[in-house]
Write a protein that holds these residues in place. Structure first.
Motif, PDB file in Angstrom:
ATOM      1  N   LYS A 231      54.337  42.997  40.862  1.00 37.42           N
ATOM      2  CA  LYS A 231      53.993  41.443  40.284  1.00 37.42           C
ATOM      3  C   LYS A 231      52.994  41.563  39.300  1.00 37.42           C
ATOM      4  O   LYS A 231      51.905  42.218  39.509  1.00 37.42           O
ATOM      5  CB  LYS A 231      53.554  40.483  41.523  1.00 37.42           C
ATOM      6  CG  LYS A 231      53.242  39.280  41.312  1.00 37.42           C
ATOM      7  CD  LYS A 231      52.797  38.469  42.545  1.00 37.42           C
ATOM      8  CE  LYS A 231      52.474  36.964  42.267  1.00 37.42           C
ATOM      9  NZ  LYS A 231      53.642  36.257  41.787  1.00 37.42           N
ATOM     10  N   ILE A 232      53.126  40.742  38.082  1.00 40.11           N
ATOM     11  CA  ILE A 232      52.148  40.853  37.092  1.00 40.11           C
ATOM     12  C   ILE A 232      50.964  39.909  37.368  1.00 40.11           C
ATOM     13  O   ILE A 232      51.144  38.880  37.412  1.00 40.11           O
ATOM     14  CB  ILE A 232      53.074  40.387  35.887  1.00 40.11           C
ATOM     15  CG1 ILE A 232      54.040  41.482  35.529  1.00 40.11           C
ATOM     16  CG2 ILE A 232      52.009  40.252  34.566  1.00 40.11           C
ATOM     17  CD1 ILE A 232      54.862  41.042  34.436  1.00 40.11           C
ATOM     18  N   VAL A 233      49.926  40.628  37.428  1.00 35.71           N
ATOM     19  CA  VAL A 233      48.607  39.772  37.985  1.00 35.71           C
ATOM     20  C   VAL A 233      47.558  40.336  36.893  1.00 35.71           C
ATOM     21  O   VAL A 233      46.813  41.220  37.036  1.00 35.71           O
ATOM     22  CB  VAL A 233      48.385  40.044  39.433  1.00 35.71           C
ATOM     23  CG1 VAL A 233      46.968  39.209  39.578  1.00 35.71           C
ATOM     24  CG2 VAL A 233      49.389  39.638  40.386  1.00 35.71           C
ATOM     25  N   PRO A 234      47.490  39.684  35.712  1.00 34.19           N
ATOM     26  CA  PRO A 234      46.533  40.006  34.729  1.00 34.19           C
ATOM     27  C   PRO A 234      44.954  40.133  34.965  1.00 34.19           C
ATOM     28  O   PRO A 234      44.378  40.903  34.613  1.00 34.19           O
ATOM     29  CB  PRO A 234      46.641  38.995  33.632  1.00 34.19           C
ATOM     30  CG  PRO A 234      48.042  38.407  33.808  1.00 34.19           C
ATOM     31  CD  PRO A 234      48.167  38.319  35.236  1.00 34.19           C
ATOM     32  N   ASN A 235      44.662  39.022  35.940  1.00 35.05           N
ATOM     33  CA  ASN A 235      43.393  38.896  36.415  1.00 35.05           C
ATOM     34  C   ASN A 235      42.850  39.751  37.734  1.00 35.05           C
ATOM     35  O   ASN A 235      43.370  39.464  38.681  1.00 35.05           O
ATOM     36  CB  ASN A 235      42.983  37.562  36.450  1.00 35.05           C
ATOM     37  CG  ASN A 235      41.357  37.135  37.111  1.00 35.05           C
ATOM     38  OD1 ASN A 235      41.185  37.375  37.972  1.00 35.05           O
ATOM     39  ND2 ASN A 235      40.776  36.681  36.011  1.00 35.05           N
ATOM     40  N   GLU A 236      41.938  40.689  37.556  1.00 35.02           N
ATOM     41  CA  GLU A 236      41.470  41.516  38.809  1.00 35.02           C
ATOM     42  C   GLU A 236      41.129  40.396  39.864  1.00 35.02           C
ATOM     43  O   GLU A 236      41.333  40.872  41.153  1.00 35.02           O
ATOM     44  CB  GLU A 236      40.426  42.462  38.393  1.00 35.02           C
ATOM     45  CG  GLU A 236      41.030  43.852  37.663  1.00 35.02           C
ATOM     46  CD  GLU A 236      40.410  44.769  37.617  1.00 35.02           C
ATOM     47  OE1 GLU A 236      39.292  44.747  38.122  1.00 35.02           O
ATOM     48  OE2 GLU A 236      40.484  45.939  37.002  1.00 35.02           O
ATOM     49  N   GLN A 237      40.416  39.495  39.717  1.00 34.12           N
ATOM     50  CA  GLN A 237      39.773  38.701  40.683  1.00 34.12           C
ATOM     51  C   GLN A 237      40.919  38.224  41.274  1.00 34.12           C
ATOM     52  O   GLN A 237      40.826  37.852  42.574  1.00 34.12           O
ATOM     53  CB  GLN A 237      38.781  37.613  40.155  1.00 34.12           C
ATOM     54  CG  GLN A 237      38.115  36.939  41.056  1.00 34.12           C
ATOM     55  CD  GLN A 237      37.289  35.864  40.770  1.00 34.12           C
ATOM     56  OE1 GLN A 237      37.226  35.439  39.483  1.00 34.12           O
ATOM     57  NE2 GLN A 237      36.080  35.613  41.434  1.00 34.12           N
ATOM     58  N   THR A 238      41.976  37.609  40.759  1.00 36.10           N
ATOM     59  CA  THR A 238      42.995  36.931  41.363  1.00 36.10           C
ATOM     60  C   THR A 238      43.646  38.203  42.129  1.00 36.10           C
ATOM     61  O   THR A 238      44.257  37.848  43.262  1.00 36.10           O
ATOM     62  CB  THR A 238      44.040  36.321  40.063  1.00 36.10           C
ATOM     63  OG1 THR A 238      43.438  35.500  39.502  1.00 36.10           O
ATOM     64  CG2 THR A 238      45.237  35.824  41.124  1.00 36.10           C
ATOM     65  N   ALA A 239      43.952  39.114  41.658  1.00 31.75           N
ATOM     66  CA  ALA A 239      44.439  40.366  42.622  1.00 31.75           C
ATOM     67  C   ALA A 239      43.819  40.663  43.658  1.00 31.75           C
ATOM     68  O   ALA A 239      44.320  40.768  44.790  1.00 31.75           O
ATOM     69  CB  ALA A 239      44.726  41.529  41.503  1.00 31.75           C
ATOM     70  N   ALA A 240      42.433  40.659  43.805  1.00 29.88           N
ATOM     71  CA  ALA A 240      41.528  40.843  44.788  1.00 29.88           C
ATOM     72  C   ALA A 240      41.794  39.728  45.788  1.00 29.88           C
ATOM     73  O   ALA A 240      41.968  40.204  47.024  1.00 29.88           O
ATOM     74  CB  ALA A 240      40.301  40.854  44.303  1.00 29.88           C
ATOM     75  N   ASN A 241      42.006  38.696  45.319  1.00 32.34           N
ATOM     76  CA  ASN A 241      42.045  37.491  46.223  1.00 32.34           C
ATOM     77  C   ASN A 241      43.533  37.512  47.007  1.00 32.34           C
ATOM     78  O   ASN A 241      43.607  37.239  48.236  1.00 32.34           O
ATOM     79  CB  ASN A 241      41.726  36.163  45.722  1.00 32.34           C
ATOM     80  CG  ASN A 241      40.529  35.835  45.064  1.00 32.34           C
ATOM     81  OD1 ASN A 241      39.482  36.488  45.585  1.00 32.34           O
ATOM     82  ND2 ASN A 241      40.368  35.043  44.361  1.00 32.34           N
ATOM     83  N   LEU A 242      44.454  37.941  46.216  1.00 28.16           N
ATOM     84  CA  LEU A 242      45.691  37.954  46.782  1.00 28.16           C
ATOM     85  C   LEU A 242      45.940  39.250  47.725  1.00 28.16           C
ATOM     86  O   LEU A 242      46.601  39.007  48.839  1.00 28.16           O
ATOM     87  CB  LEU A 242      46.850  38.481  45.541  1.00 28.16           C
ATOM     88  CG  LEU A 242      47.049  36.954  44.758  1.00 28.16           C
ATOM     89  CD1 LEU A 242      47.880  37.610  43.678  1.00 28.16           C
ATOM     90  CD2 LEU A 242      47.700  35.999  45.477  1.00 28.16           C
ATOM     91  N   LEU A 243      45.327  40.276  47.435  1.00 32.08           N
ATOM     92  CA  LEU A 243      45.103  41.432  48.472  1.00 32.08           C
ATOM     93  C   LEU A 243      44.566  41.248  49.747  1.00 32.08           C
ATOM     94  O   LEU A 243      44.890  41.265  50.763  1.00 32.08           O
ATOM     95  CB  LEU A 243      44.535  42.691  47.665  1.00 32.08           C
ATOM     96  CG  LEU A 243      44.591  43.728  48.683  1.00 32.08           C
ATOM     97  CD1 LEU A 243      45.900  44.252  48.818  1.00 32.08           C
ATOM     98  CD2 LEU A 243      43.712  45.131  47.895  1.00 32.08           C
ATOM     99  N   VAL A 244      43.324  40.358  49.706  1.00 31.05           N
ATOM    100  CA  VAL A 244      42.583  40.179  50.706  1.00 31.05           C
ATOM    101  C   VAL A 244      43.353  39.112  51.633  1.00 31.05           C
ATOM    102  O   VAL A 244      43.348  39.161  52.986  1.00 31.05           O
ATOM    103  CB  VAL A 244      41.265  39.522  50.485  1.00 31.05           C
ATOM    104  CG1 VAL A 244      40.591  38.905  51.639  1.00 31.05           C
ATOM    105  CG2 VAL A 244      40.104  40.488  50.031  1.00 31.05           C
ATOM    106  N   ALA A 245      44.137  38.211  51.230  1.00 35.92           N
ATOM    107  CA  ALA A 245      44.895  37.342  51.569  1.00 35.92           C
ATOM    108  C   ALA A 245      46.153  37.754  52.278  1.00 35.92           C
ATOM    109  O   ALA A 245      46.808  37.209  53.012  1.00 35.92           O
ATOM    110  CB  ALA A 245      45.244  36.043  50.639  1.00 35.92           C
ATOM    111  N   GLY A 246      46.646  39.119  51.774  1.00 40.26           N
ATOM    112  CA  GLY A 246      47.700  39.472  52.553  1.00 40.26           C
ATOM    113  C   GLY A 246      48.833  38.981  51.452  1.00 40.26           C
ATOM    114  O   GLY A 246      49.969  39.432  51.946  1.00 40.26           O
ATOM    115  N   SER A 247      48.843  38.337  50.323  1.00 40.88           N
ATOM    116  CA  SER A 247      49.915  38.041  49.568  1.00 40.88           C
ATOM    117  C   SER A 247      50.545  39.480  48.719  1.00 40.88           C
ATOM    118  O   SER A 247      51.692  39.359  48.267  1.00 40.88           O
ATOM    119  CB  SER A 247      49.450  36.955  48.528  1.00 40.88           C
ATOM    120  OG  SER A 247      49.034  35.898  49.175  1.00 40.88           O
ATOM    121  N   ILE A 248      49.870  40.357  48.638  1.00 43.46           N
ATOM    122  CA  ILE A 248      50.239  41.445  47.939  1.00 43.46           C
ATOM    123  C   ILE A 248      49.773  42.605  48.845  1.00 43.46           C
ATOM    124  O   ILE A 248      48.644  42.498  49.580  1.00 43.46           O
ATOM    125  CB  ILE A 248      49.571  41.671  46.505  1.00 43.46           C
ATOM    126  CG1 ILE A 248      48.198  41.691  46.441  1.00 43.46           C
ATOM    127  CG2 ILE A 248      50.262  40.699  45.564  1.00 43.46           C
ATOM    128  CD1 ILE A 248      47.549  42.246  45.031  1.00 43.46           C
TER     129      ILE A 248
END
Length: 527
Positions: A231-248
């Motif tokens: 999944k293309i996620v250019p923003n690291e903060q967004t990626a971190a949030n998605l990881l913590v939430a379990g979305s990635i």
């Protein structure tokens, strides 16, 4: 296609160890699930997916799911059996004996001729492959014997790392060899996954091959997740949030979000080396940095120790060479070979070179201001942007005007090779063999060749010519000296050896220098 210097930023070339294969302090993994989807965040779109044109790190991350190489990379960085089960090495040739059970994603048998076709396609001048002279040594030819199940890669002269070059070469097979246009948005390899959907700018979806049985250390397709989504996620903060939430399930982090994730329960964490940060000076005829006195003065004006900390957000270490660990040639080629920090000496050197400060404080010579256009990749995190701002401020103090220009990775090749409108470029290097740099650091200048910075260093070229024909410790001594020759001439300035955080949740996997060891991907239930 022009040869793209962005290849140097690619994890494509790397074979250093790294992964998210649950360390001792990570939460215990639950049972393996083979019915779900493993989702990994990538920072930008990979572009065209033909392995012969793959120069961006993100492109090769994607390709590593679907393609195998002749040899895998063992934990210590040495070659291990891949689609070849054994090999015989000579100074100017290596003969591989192929496994007999390997198939392509379309069901066809992978043959020695497939390997030869892959290599010879890249080496064909009409192909203009940007990895020729980098992953495939200049002059290399491949000859197959399908009856014997062998393929021989040979070079016109002895080549010191002829076996190791096979570790990073993706082999194309099946329908993709017959019609390479299918590879732009599809895959045709023997890897454990096959691309089923390409949605540029959004995501890339792969399906597992349950018949896969030739992975590293006996890896098979039976325990793989049903799907992998990049999944293309250019923003690291967004990626971190998605990881913590379990979305990635996983992503890599260069910037400040890695600190937050390292302290987050339930996250598996590994910190592998990922390549070096350095900058190049454009030495074209109309560029200020063509003058070695200017290059050395600009280098002297920077405190490289401070710059290293800024560029890596405090997570790197001072550079000691150009090749990623574990290096085939051990040693420090940097210390004592880079101009030392001395701002006063830098200003004096510019004065002596004829660049005099004007009323506005900016230096000029022959009516032309000393203005530098500094390029950097915006996808490399806030540390790199802060580093370039630091460089601009330091150079302003000695009378240099700097224009900062951040670009996406996919625009870098055009800027470096086509428009050539730059003076300094911050470029990460991720290579595992010194031979992989030669085409970028010498030879024909862009756009005719891969030498994007228009470098001309006679000592480097002489040392490389000797090193390429010299195996063992004697050859390594020459390779290290060749790197030092670049630094002494301020052709490029090594700054930092980076690490990144590979973080995962409810999954485990291994990555090797930015490439998936794809048969190791596991989706787990619970945390």
């Amino acid at each position: 296609m022009k040869k793209a210097a962005a290849a140097l930023s690619l994890a494509l070339f790397a074979t250093a160890c790294g992964g998210v294969d649950a360390p001792a302090d990570a939460p215990a993994a639950g049972p393996v699930s083979t019915s779900g989807t493993f989702t990994y965040a990538i920072p930008t779109d990979p572009g065209a997916l033909d392995p012969a044109t793959g120069v961006l790190s993100v492109t090769n991350t994607v390709l590593s799911l679907a393609y195998d190489s002749l040899v895998h990379t063992a934990a210590d960085g040495t070659p291990a059996p891949g689609i070849a089960e054994k090999w015989e090495v000579k100074p100017d040739a290596v003969t591989f004996t192929m496994r007999k059970d390997v198939t392509c994603s379309d069901g066809s048998k992978l043959t020695a001729s497939n390997v030869a076709d892959t290599v010879n396609h890249i080496a064909d001048p009409d192909t203009k492959s940007p990895i020729y002279g980098v992953l495939v040594p200049t002059g290399m030819k491949a000859k197959a014997d399908d009856a014997a199940g062998t393929v021989t890669l040979s070079t016109p002269e002895p080549f010191s790392f002829i076996l190791q070059t096979a570790q990073s070469l993706f082999v194309v097979c099946g329908e993709g060899l017959k019609d390479r246009s299918k590879l732009a948005r599809g895959t045709s390899g023997s890897g454990p996954f096959v691309l089923t959907e390409a949605a540029p700018g959004n995501q890339y979806t792969f399906k597992a091959r349950r018949d896969y049985a030739w992975g590293r250390d006996g890896g098979t397709g039976k325990d793989l997740p049903e799907k992998v989504v990049l999944k293309i996620v250019p923003n690291e903060q967004t990626a971190a949030n998605l990881l913590v939430a379990g979305s990635i399930n996983a992503a890599s982090f260069y910037g400040p979000d890695r600190t937050r994730l390292e302290a987050t329960p339930g996250i598996n964490k590994v910190l592998p080396p990922v390549g070096n940060g350095q900058f190049f000076y454009h030495q074209g005829d109309d560029r200020p940095a063509k003058d070695p006195a200017v290059r050395k003065a600009l280098t002297q004006a920077l405190n490289l120790q401070e710059l290293s900390g800024i560029a890596s957000s405090g997570t790197g270490r001072p550079a000691s060479g150009l090749v990623l660990d574990p290096r085939p040639c051990k040693g420090d080629s940097v210390t004592g070979h880079v101009p030392a920090f001395d701002a006063a000496a830098a200003a004096a050197a510019l004065d002596a070179a004829g660049w005099k400060a004007g009323a506005d404080g900016i230096r000029a010579k022959d009516g032309k201001k000393l203005t530098l256009r500094l390029l950097y990749a915006t996808t490399r995190g806030p540390g790199v942007q802060a580093a370039t701002e630091y460089m601009a401020a330091a150079w302003k103090k000695i009378g240099v005007e700097v224009e900062l220009n951040g670009l996406l990775d996919t625009k870098l090749a055009e800027s470096l090779n086509v428009t050539q409108d730059w003076d300094v470029f911050w470029l990460p290097i991720t290579v595992t063999l010194p031979t992989q740099l030669v085409g970028f650091l010498s030879g024909p200048a862009a756009p005719k060749g891969a030498n994007f910075a228009h470098l001309s260093n006679d000592r480097y070229e002489k040392l490389v010519a000797e090193a390429q024909k010299t195996p063992g410790d004697a050859g390594c001594k020459l390779w290290l000296e060749s790197e030092s020759a670049l630094f002494e001439n301020a052709d490029l300035v090594p700054v930092v050896e980076n690490t990144l955080l590979l973080a995962s949740k409810n999954a485990s996997f291994e990555m090797v220098g930015g490439l998936f060891a794809a048969s190791t991907i596991r989706l787990t239930q619970g945390s």
